[in-house]
Design a protein around this motif. Sequence first.
Motif, mmCIF file in Angstrom:
data_model
loop_
_atom_site.group_PDB
_atom_site.id
_atom_site.type_symbol
_atom_site.label_atom_id
_atom_site.label_comp_id
_atom_site.label_asym_id
_atom_site.label_seq_id
_atom_site.Cartn_x
_atom_site.Cartn_y
_atom_site.Cartn_z
ATOM 1 N N PRO A 67 39.747 11.966 13.401
ATOM 2 C CA PRO A 67 38.496 11.522 12.797
ATOM 3 C C PRO A 67 38.665 11.238 11.308
ATOM 4 N N GLU A 68 37.801 10.377 10.807
ATOM 5 C CA GLU A 68 37.822 10.068 9.381
ATOM 6 C C GLU A 68 37.513 11.328 8.591
ATOM 7 N N PRO A 69 38.373 11.688 7.617
ATOM 8 C CA PRO A 69 38.159 12.933 6.853
ATOM 9 C C PRO A 69 36.793 12.952 6.180
ATOM 10 N N GLY A 70 36.163 14.121 6.226
ATOM 11 C CA GLY A 70 34.883 14.303 5.566
ATOM 12 C C GLY A 70 33.680 13.870 6.364
ATOM 13 N N GLY A 71 33.889 13.274 7.532
ATOM 14 C CA GLY A 71 32.772 12.802 8.331
ATOM 15 C C GLY A 71 32.284 13.837 9.321
ATOM 16 N N THR A 72 31.189 13.503 9.990
ATOM 17 C CA THR A 72 30.611 14.403 10.982
ATOM 18 C C THR A 72 31.567 14.636 12.142
ATOM 19 N N ASN A 73 32.283 13.597 12.561
ATOM 20 C CA ASN A 73 33.232 13.763 13.662
ATOM 21 C C ASN A 73 34.335 14.749 13.301
ATOM 22 N N ALA A 74 34.801 14.689 12.058
ATOM 23 C CA ALA A 74 35.843 15.614 11.618
ATOM 24 C C ALA A 74 35.333 17.054 11.608
ATOM 25 N N GLU A 75 34.050 17.239 11.360
ATOM 26 C CA GLU A 75 33.451 18.576 11.415
ATOM 27 C C GLU A 75 33.305 19.044 12.857
ATOM 28 N N MET A 76 32.953 18.113 13.748
ATOM 29 C CA MET A 76 32.711 18.465 15.141
ATOM 30 C C MET A 76 33.998 18.730 15.913
ATOM 31 N N ALA A 77 35.052 17.975 15.605
ATOM 32 C CA ALA A 77 36.263 18.002 16.437
ATOM 33 C C ALA A 77 36.838 19.398 16.629
ATOM 34 N N PRO A 78 37.051 20.199 15.569
ATOM 35 C CA PRO A 78 37.625 21.522 15.800
ATOM 36 C C PRO A 78 36.665 22.476 16.510
ATOM 37 N N VAL A 79 35.370 22.261 16.348
ATOM 38 C CA VAL A 79 34.381 23.085 17.047
ATOM 39 C C VAL A 79 34.449 22.815 18.543
ATOM 40 N N HIS A 80 34.468 21.550 18.903
ATOM 41 C CA HIS A 80 34.543 21.202 20.325
ATOM 42 C C HIS A 80 35.880 21.610 20.934
ATOM 43 N N ALA A 81 36.952 21.468 20.168
ATOM 44 C CA ALA A 81 38.264 21.885 20.682
ATOM 45 C C ALA A 81 38.280 23.375 20.973
ATOM 46 N N ARG A 82 37.694 24.161 20.077
ATOM 47 C CA ARG A 82 37.623 25.612 20.295
ATOM 48 C C ARG A 82 36.767 25.931 21.517
ATOM 49 N N ALA A 83 35.640 25.257 21.664
ATOM 50 C CA ALA A 83 34.767 25.496 22.814
ATOM 51 C C ALA A 83 35.509 25.213 24.115
ATOM 52 N N ARG A 84 36.244 24.138 24.152
ATOM 53 C CA ARG A 84 36.971 23.771 25.373
ATOM 54 C C ARG A 84 38.026 24.808 25.727
ATOM 55 N N GLU A 85 38.574 25.490 24.732
ATOM 56 C CA GLU A 85 39.562 26.537 24.976
ATOM 57 C C GLU A 85 38.932 27.798 25.563
ATOM 58 N N LEU A 86 37.639 27.968 25.373
ATOM 59 C CA LEU A 86 36.966 29.211 25.752
ATOM 60 C C LEU A 86 36.358 29.179 27.151
ATOM 61 N N VAL A 87 36.449 28.066 27.839
ATOM 62 C CA VAL A 87 35.878 27.970 29.184
ATOM 63 C C VAL A 87 36.620 28.882 30.151
ATOM 64 N N VAL A 88 35.862 29.603 30.955
ATOM 65 C CA VAL A 88 36.435 30.315 32.098
ATOM 66 C C VAL A 88 35.707 29.811 33.346
ATOM 67 N N GLY A 89 36.462 29.600 34.422
ATOM 68 C CA GLY A 89 35.864 29.107 35.657
ATOM 69 C C GLY A 89 35.656 27.604 35.632
ATOM 70 N N GLY A 90 35.211 27.078 36.751
ATOM 71 C CA GLY A 90 35.075 25.632 36.882
ATOM 72 C C GLY A 90 33.702 25.090 36.583
ATOM 73 N N GLY A 91 32.668 25.943 36.651
ATOM 74 C CA GLY A 91 31.300 25.483 36.436
ATOM 75 C C GLY A 91 30.829 25.793 35.034
ATOM 76 N N VAL A 92 30.349 24.763 34.318
ATOM 77 C CA VAL A 92 29.952 24.905 32.915
ATOM 78 C C VAL A 92 28.530 24.384 32.738
ATOM 79 N N LEU A 93 27.763 25.110 31.941
ATOM 80 C CA LEU A 93 26.411 24.701 31.577
ATOM 81 C C LEU A 93 26.313 24.689 30.058
ATOM 82 N N GLU A 94 25.836 23.571 29.502
ATOM 83 C CA GLU A 94 25.599 23.508 28.059
ATOM 84 C C GLU A 94 24.110 23.408 27.803
ATOM 85 N N LEU A 95 23.591 24.333 27.000
ATOM 86 C CA LEU A 95 22.202 24.297 26.565
ATOM 87 C C LEU A 95 22.139 23.613 25.205
#
Length: 236
Positions: A67-95
């Motif tokens: 992502p372009e440095p300093g942008g919203t995507n650059a802020e989101m990317a590591p958050v989403h990457a961490r979330a994806r690492e924390l999944v357990v099981g096959g069924g996921v619900l996002e509120l």
Amino acid sequence: MIGTDRLSNDLAGWLDRTLVRPGLLPPERFEEAFVACVASAAKDPGAPDDAWLAFYRNTLDALAGEPEPGGTNAEMAPVHARARELVVGGGVLELGCCFGFLSLQLARDGHRVTATDVTGGTVDLLTRMAPQLGADVETHVADARAVALPDGCADTVFAVHLIEHLPEAEGEEVVAQMLRLARRRVVVAVPFEDEPNPAWGHVRVFDTGVLRRIGERTGHRFEVSEHHGGWLVIDR
């Protein structure tokens, strides 16, 4: 005018920095301005889905790449990457999925994903865009404080950058719902801010101590950590 090649969620951060913070755009008009900017890039202003599809594709490409440095995507990317690492099981619900970028990534990862948000227009947009993006996502309009889904309907339940939008008591209601809905794991992520960002609709600030107290009140095993904000992971 913004061309479709430049449409992505970085637009949100640009509007905040250049218009909201200097006082040129009231925070309550932020969403209206954002939607108008995206729609203005459509070939047919009366049918803006081509612009929204470009917005989704460009954002997902940025999150998957550099992502372009300093942008919203650059802020989101590591958050989403961490979330994806924390999944357990096959069924996921996002509120509180908002546009559903995390849910779309989780679906592409091979999980069975249900995405909910209280805003019907956003859920409808995600419902229309997901098939065009090759993602299978079940969508529902739902208030995260009272979700009309059965107990234990997902292995992992996420609230990523959601409860900072709610007063403390209502945030606790969301966590209680997550514990009801989750078979195995609850994941809460929040930004760490000195003051709530009004453009994003934030009303509270968090630190590790606040997250730890939330975890303690659940009576379940939990861990609190920092990674581009704060994380509370509760295991059933």
